[in-house]
Design an enzyme around this catalytic site. Structure first.
Site, mmCIF file in Angstrom:
data_model
loop_
_atom_site.group_PDB
_atom_site.id
_atom_site.type_symbol
_atom_site.label_atom_id
_atom_site.label_comp_id
_atom_site.label_asym_id
_atom_site.label_seq_id
_atom_site.Cartn_x
_atom_site.Cartn_y
_atom_site.Cartn_z
ATOM 1 N N GLY A 67 1.016 -1.276 -0.012
ATOM 2 C CA GLY A 67 0.244 0.023 -0.317
ATOM 3 C C GLY A 67 0.806 1.410 0.208
ATOM 4 O O GLY A 67 0.213 2.323 -0.023
ATOM 5 N N GLN A 68 2.243 1.174 -0.149
ATOM 6 C CA GLN A 68 2.837 2.204 -0.208
ATOM 7 C C GLN A 68 2.698 3.124 -1.491
ATOM 8 O O GLN A 68 2.001 2.622 -2.336
ATOM 9 C CB GLN A 68 4.393 2.065 -0.344
ATOM 10 N N GLU A 69 2.879 4.316 -1.255
ATOM 11 C CA GLU A 69 2.415 5.150 -2.662
ATOM 12 C C GLU A 69 2.797 4.941 -3.990
ATOM 13 O O GLU A 69 1.956 4.935 -4.792
ATOM 14 C CB GLU A 69 2.915 6.769 -2.394
#
Ligand code: G3D
Ligand code: MG
Length: 192
Positions: A67-69
């Site tokens: 879910g990191q950018e």
């Protein structure tokens, strides 16, 4: 004594996409469901995928995508053939709630999951100050954005597992109704 003549019901396979901002608890959900006891989660680079069978005849392949950018830009590539979207929200991370809502709205617009049912997990309910499932339903405008599909918001605590069975029961229920609808449509086309 009665005689039971029941055909074995068909095995249904479904693809579940597990999304949410980094640190919302996705990998914890996945490993808890898999009953993997001694797990330590690390930031997911890429994705984790596990097959789970919570109910006889329904097997779920759960894709836990980072879910990191920079990973969020790739979420769209995992949407194809998805049967249910499970979106995890960290209910104590008030600072990133708006960002989470924005990403959620964005992914709902993906053409591959346009009518796909959604289960939203309102996670980290064990922590003080956690927003309730009702708060999340309101803040994520669920009625407005998911009016055209089945949806459900489940409060949970991924570390203890509380609420996960109920949340994934809903996932299986949505899978079954979706698959039966597909089967009816398929039979219709075969007959016509
Ligand atoms: P992600 O896969 O969405 O990035 P993780 O998130 O599953 O890696 O979880 C991130 C952190 O949140 C982990 O803590 C994990 O233990 C914690 N966590 C997940 N769910 C819950 C919950 O329901 N309650 C609480 N209190 N914590 C939770 P660490 O410390 O390992 O970073
Ligand atoms: Mg992870």
């Amino acid at each position: 004594m009665g005689i039971l003549n029941s055909k074995p019901s068909k095995l249904r396979h479904a693809r579940v996409l597990l999304l949410g901002l980094d640190s919302s608890g996705k990998s914890t959900v996945l490993y808890k469901l898999k009953h993997i006891k001694d797990f330590t989660t690390f930031p997911t680079v890429g994705f984790n995928v596990e097959m789970i069978e919570l109910e006889r005849n329904v097997s779920l392949t759960v894709w836990d995508v980072g879910g990191q950018e920079r990973m969020r830009r790739l979420w769209g590539h995992y949407c194809e053939n998805t049967d249910v979207l499970v979106y995890v929200v960290d209910c104590v991370d008030h600072q990133h709630l708006e960002e989470s809502r924005r990403e959620f709205e964005l992914i709902l617009k993906n053409e591959h999951i346009r009518h796909v049912p959604v289960v939203l997990l309102a996670n980290k309910q064990d922590l003080p100050g956690a927003l309730t499932a009702e708060d999340i339903t309101r803040k994520f405008h669920m009625k407005k954005h998911c009016g055209d599909r089945n949806w459900y918001v489940q409060p949970c605590c991924a570390t203890s597992g509380k609420g996960l069975a109920q949340g994934f029961c809903k996932v299986t229920e949505f899978v079954k109704s979706r698959k039966s609808r597909e089967a009816i449509t398929w039979d219709f086309f075969k007959q016509n």
